[in-house]
Design an enzyme around this catalytic site. Structure first.
Site, PDB file in Angstrom:
ATOM      1  CB  SER A 128     -35.887  50.524  15.131  1.00 36.02           C
ATOM      2  OG  SER A 128     -35.793  50.775  16.514  1.00 36.02           O
ATOM      3  CE1 TYR A 152     -30.638  52.988  20.285  1.00 39.66           C
ATOM      4  CE2 TYR A 152     -32.916  52.436  19.846  1.00 39.66           C
ATOM      5  CZ  TYR A 152     -31.859  53.336  19.802  1.00 39.66           C
ATOM      6  OH  TYR A 152     -32.039  54.577  19.267  1.00 39.66           O
ATOM      7  CB  THR A 178     -27.809  52.808  17.698  1.00 38.76           C
ATOM      8  OG1 THR A 178     -28.385  52.464  16.448  1.00 38.76           O
ATOM      9  CG2 THR A 178     -27.997  54.299  17.962  1.00 38.76           C
ATOM     10  NE  ARG A 187     -34.720  62.381  21.660  1.00 32.96           N
ATOM     11  CZ  ARG A 187     -34.830  61.160  21.156  1.00 32.96           C
ATOM     12  NH1 ARG A 187     -36.011  60.605  20.981  1.00 32.96           N
ATOM     13  NH2 ARG A 187     -33.756  60.481  20.812  1.00 32.96           N
ATOM     14  CE  LYS A 260     -28.843  55.303  12.798  1.00 31.12           C
ATOM     15  NZ  LYS A 260     -29.412  55.976  13.965  1.00 31.12           N
ATOM     16  CG  HIS A 284     -30.241  59.293  17.239  1.00 34.93           C
ATOM     17  ND1 HIS A 284     -29.800  58.027  17.542  1.00 34.93           N
ATOM     18  CD2 HIS A 284     -31.587  59.247  17.398  1.00 34.93           C
ATOM     19  CE1 HIS A 284     -30.835  57.264  17.880  1.00 34.93           C
ATOM     20  NE2 HIS A 284     -31.933  57.980  17.797  1.00 34.93           N
ATOM     21  NE  ARG A 319     -35.724  66.395   6.799  1.00 33.65           N
ATOM     22  CZ  ARG A 319     -34.984  65.554   7.521  1.00 33.65           C
ATOM     23  NH1 ARG A 319     -34.262  64.616   6.943  1.00 33.65           N
ATOM     24  NH2 ARG A 319     -34.972  65.624   8.840  1.00 33.65           N
TER      25      ARG A 319
HETATM   26  C1  LIG Z   1     -38.943  58.944  15.417  1.00 38.48           C
HETATM   27  C2  LIG Z   1     -37.529  58.495  15.313  1.00 38.48           C
HETATM   28  C3  LIG Z   1     -37.156  57.301  15.907  1.00 38.48           C
HETATM   29  C4  LIG Z   1     -35.863  56.847  15.783  1.00 38.48           C
HETATM   30  N1  LIG Z   1     -35.534  55.631  16.313  1.00 38.48           N
HETATM   31  C5  LIG Z   1     -34.288  55.156  16.143  1.00 38.48           C
HETATM   32  C6  LIG Z   1     -33.971  53.866  16.605  1.00 38.48           C
HETATM   33  O1  LIG Z   1     -34.807  53.149  17.140  1.00 38.48           O
HETATM   34  N2  LIG Z   1     -32.695  53.432  16.436  1.00 38.48           N
HETATM   35  C7  LIG Z   1     -31.724  54.213  15.835  1.00 38.48           C
HETATM   36  O2  LIG Z   1     -30.580  53.784  15.706  1.00 38.48           O
HETATM   37  N3  LIG Z   1     -32.018  55.436  15.381  1.00 38.48           N
HETATM   38  C8  LIG Z   1     -33.275  55.911  15.502  1.00 38.48           C
HETATM   39  N4  LIG Z   1     -33.584  57.142  14.999  1.00 38.48           N
HETATM   40  C9  LIG Z   1     -32.538  57.916  14.282  1.00 38.48           C
HETATM   41  C10 LIG Z   1     -32.520  57.561  12.776  1.00 38.48           C
HETATM   42  O3  LIG Z   1     -32.045  56.268  12.559  1.00 38.48           O
HETATM   43  C11 LIG Z   1     -31.615  58.502  11.994  1.00 38.48           C
HETATM   44  O4  LIG Z   1     -30.324  58.534  12.563  1.00 38.48           O
HETATM   45  C12 LIG Z   1     -32.154  59.930  11.909  1.00 38.48           C
HETATM   46  O5  LIG Z   1     -33.553  59.952  11.834  1.00 38.48           O
HETATM   47  C13 LIG Z   1     -31.545  60.577  10.677  1.00 38.48           C
HETATM   48  O6  LIG Z   1     -31.934  61.885  10.554  1.00 38.48           O
HETATM   49  P1  LIG Z   1     -33.152  62.382   9.615  1.00 38.48           P
HETATM   50  O7  LIG Z   1     -34.389  62.047  10.360  1.00 38.48           O
HETATM   51  O8  LIG Z   1     -32.873  63.821   9.533  1.00 38.48           O
HETATM   52  O9  LIG Z   1     -33.039  61.648   8.286  1.00 38.48           O
HETATM   53  C14 LIG Z   1     -34.876  57.624  15.090  1.00 38.48           C
HETATM   54  C15 LIG Z   1     -35.263  58.825  14.495  1.00 38.48           C
HETATM   55  C16 LIG Z   1     -36.561  59.262  14.582  1.00 38.48           C
HETATM   56  C17 LIG Z   1     -36.928  60.543  13.889  1.00 38.48           C
HETATM   57  O1  LIG Z   2     -36.500  58.243  19.446  1.00 34.26           O
HETATM   58  C1  LIG Z   2     -35.384  57.871  19.105  1.00 34.26           C
HETATM   59  O2  LIG Z   2     -34.591  58.624  18.496  1.00 34.26           O
HETATM   60  C2  LIG Z   2     -34.926  56.543  19.418  1.00 34.26           C
HETATM   61  O3  LIG Z   2     -33.848  56.210  19.006  1.00 34.26           O
HETATM   62  C3  LIG Z   2     -35.739  55.610  20.219  1.00 34.26           C
HETATM   63  C4  LIG Z   2     -35.211  55.070  21.380  1.00 34.26           C
HETATM   64  C5  LIG Z   2     -35.987  54.204  22.149  1.00 34.26           C
HETATM   65  C6  LIG Z   2     -37.254  53.859  21.772  1.00 34.26           C
HETATM   66  C7  LIG Z   2     -37.759  54.376  20.588  1.00 34.26           C
HETATM   67  C8  LIG Z   2     -37.007  55.240  19.787  1.00 34.26           C
END
Ligand SMILES: Cc1cc2nc3c(=O)[nH]c(=O)nc-3n(C[C@H](O)[C@H](O)[C@H](O)COP(=O)(O)O)c2cc1C
Ligand SMILES: O=C(O)C(=O)c1ccccc1
Length: 389
Positions: A128, A152, A178, A187, A260, A284, A319
């Site tokens: 990320s 990002y 993304t 949220r 994405k 996401h 999952r």
């Molecule tokens: C805590 C957390 C942080 C995330 N941060 C990012 C991120 O920084 N960039 C991004 O493209 N997606 C982020 N995502 C989304 C994940 O890449 C992904 O699309 C998503 O978790 C998929 O669903 P799942 O958790 O059900 O497998 C984040 C998801 C979670 C749970």
């Molecule tokens: O929390 C998230 O889903 C995410 O994509 C994110 C965005 C900015 C900072 C950290 C995580």
């Protein structure tokens, strides 16, 4: 390749002889609850949480569970191979670790531990932009393991360009842009707990180590950390971006580019027109648009448009091994998994992430075999039925 996942099946089965139980459950749906008991409500709330009242996250699960596999018999599945070619790379299985920001809230070893786990299992790690460790350190931790960089897409072109240069220099081969997070969503779980890690500078390591980002600050980060955080919040994403802006990324990145967060077939068409290499059908993990279409319901329509012009990946709600089977049957070439590996990290560091990867792939291997398929290219629409339960 296959032997590896089968070895893990035997290892787990043979534990039955000695009564040695695995350190973590093999039903990965139990990890969230265990992590909450271990780490408390703040960090798990952030990871488990989603947009609004959680309807999209629930819909993601329901759309996968509603579809039922119709197994086929007598098809000689004694030799199996989970490997696939994705974005020009041979992968041992149709799985990559999704980009998950701020992993240090789960475990002090954070991204380097997750990246080492991915490398040890041969699965790509998608780092990320909002990592809690600078990309160079993550790259170093994972040796020559396959790594992809999630962008990002910042307001500031110089910062974006600098990220791309740094990612290329430390061996990231593909770029995941993304698109679904031009703003952070509503949220409630985080808002009600006032738990937003990046407001405390967690998940800003790539920015705070970037010369182009630092050039925009009036004072060094250590002299005015709040100003640095506010600068990050103000520029990490850009709601003014439109499709023609992709040209800038195409010009500044030689390798594959994957968008994405694509859910509409017309956006997949636009991705083709913009010269992109792939899409991740994703909402996401239900964290952005409350009330959005379930990712698995969007997948077949996007896959139909993509044909062989775009690589189609999928995430949001995976999952179990049978979830991966269903995503393949609906048109994905591979899947990403997010929360389960974050929980594995929280519970047992690198070993916990490896456990998650091994369970998912051992279960996928068995699901394929028991359903009459010898590899990930097998499942198709004919293998699924809309169930009533
Ligand atoms: C805590 C957390 C942080 C995330 N941060 C990012 C991120 O920084 N960039 C991004 O493209 N997606 C982020 N995502 C989304 C994940 O890449 C992904 O699309 C998503 O978790 C998929 O669903 P799942 O958790 O059900 O497998 C984040 C998801 C979670 C749970
Ligand atoms: O929390 C998230 O889903 C995410 O994509 C994110 C965005 C900015 C900072 C950290 C995580």
């Amino acid at each position: 390749m296959t032997k590896h996942w089968a070895d893990f099946q035997y290892e787990i089965y043979l534990n039955g002889m000695t009564g040695a139980v695995p350190r973590l459950p093999t039903d990965l749906t139990r990890l969230e609850e265990l992590t909450e008991q271990r780490l408390g409500p703040g960090p798990v709330g952030y990871v488990a949480g989603s947009a609004g009242s959680g309807s999209t996250a629930r819909a993601n699960r329901a759309a996968l569970e509603r579809r039922r596999i119709v197994p086929r018999m007598l098809r000689d599945v004694h030799e199996r191979d989970l490997s696939v070619e994705v974005l020009g790379r041979r992968l041992p299985a149709p799985l990559a670790l999704a980009p998950v920001g701020v992993l240090s809230i789960m475990h002090p070893e954070a991204e380097p531990a997750a990246a080492r786990a991915a490398a040890a299992q041969g699965v790509p790690f998608i780092l990320s932009s909002a990592s809690s460790t600078p990309m160079e350190q993550v790259a170093q931790a994972m040796g020559d393991g396959e790594r992809w960089f999630q962008l990002y897409w910042a307001k500031d072109r110089e910062v974006t360009k600098s990220f791309l240069d740094r990612a290329r220099a430390c061996g990231f081969t593909a770029l995941f842009v993304t698109l679904d997070t031009p703003l952070l969503a509503w949220r409630p779980r985080d808002l009600d707990q006032a738990y937003l890690p990046f407001l405390h500078g967690v998940g800003t390591a790539n920015y705070f180590s970037d010369p182009a980002f630092l050039a925009g600050l009036a004072k060094p980060v250590h002299e005015d950390p709040n100003a640095a955080v506010m600068h990050f919040v103000g520029m990490f994403a850009d709601p003014a971006k439109t499709w023609p802006d992709l040209e800038f990324l195409r010009e500044n990145w030689d390798g594959p580019i994957v968008l994405k967060g694509v859910l509409h077939p017309d956006d997949a068409r636009r991705a083709v027109d913009a010269g992109m290499d792939g899409v991740v059908v994703s909402n996401h993990g239900g964290r952005q648009v409350a009330g959005a279409v379930a990712a698995a319901d969007a997948l077949p329509k996007v896959a139909a448009v993509a044909g062989d012009r775009l690589t189609v990946l999928f995430d949001s709600g995976i999952r179990t091994g049978d979830d991966i089977f269903k995503a393949l049957a609906l048109g994905a070439e591979a899947v990403l998994v997010g929360r389960p590996y974050a929980y594995g990290l929280g519970l047992d560091g690198q070993a916990g992430v490896e456990h998650v990867i091994r369970c998912l792939l051992a279960e996928l291997d068995l699901t394929l075999a028991l359903s009459g398929h010898a590899g990930p290219g097998g499942p198709g629409a004919d293998d699924l039925e809309e169930g009533t339960a």
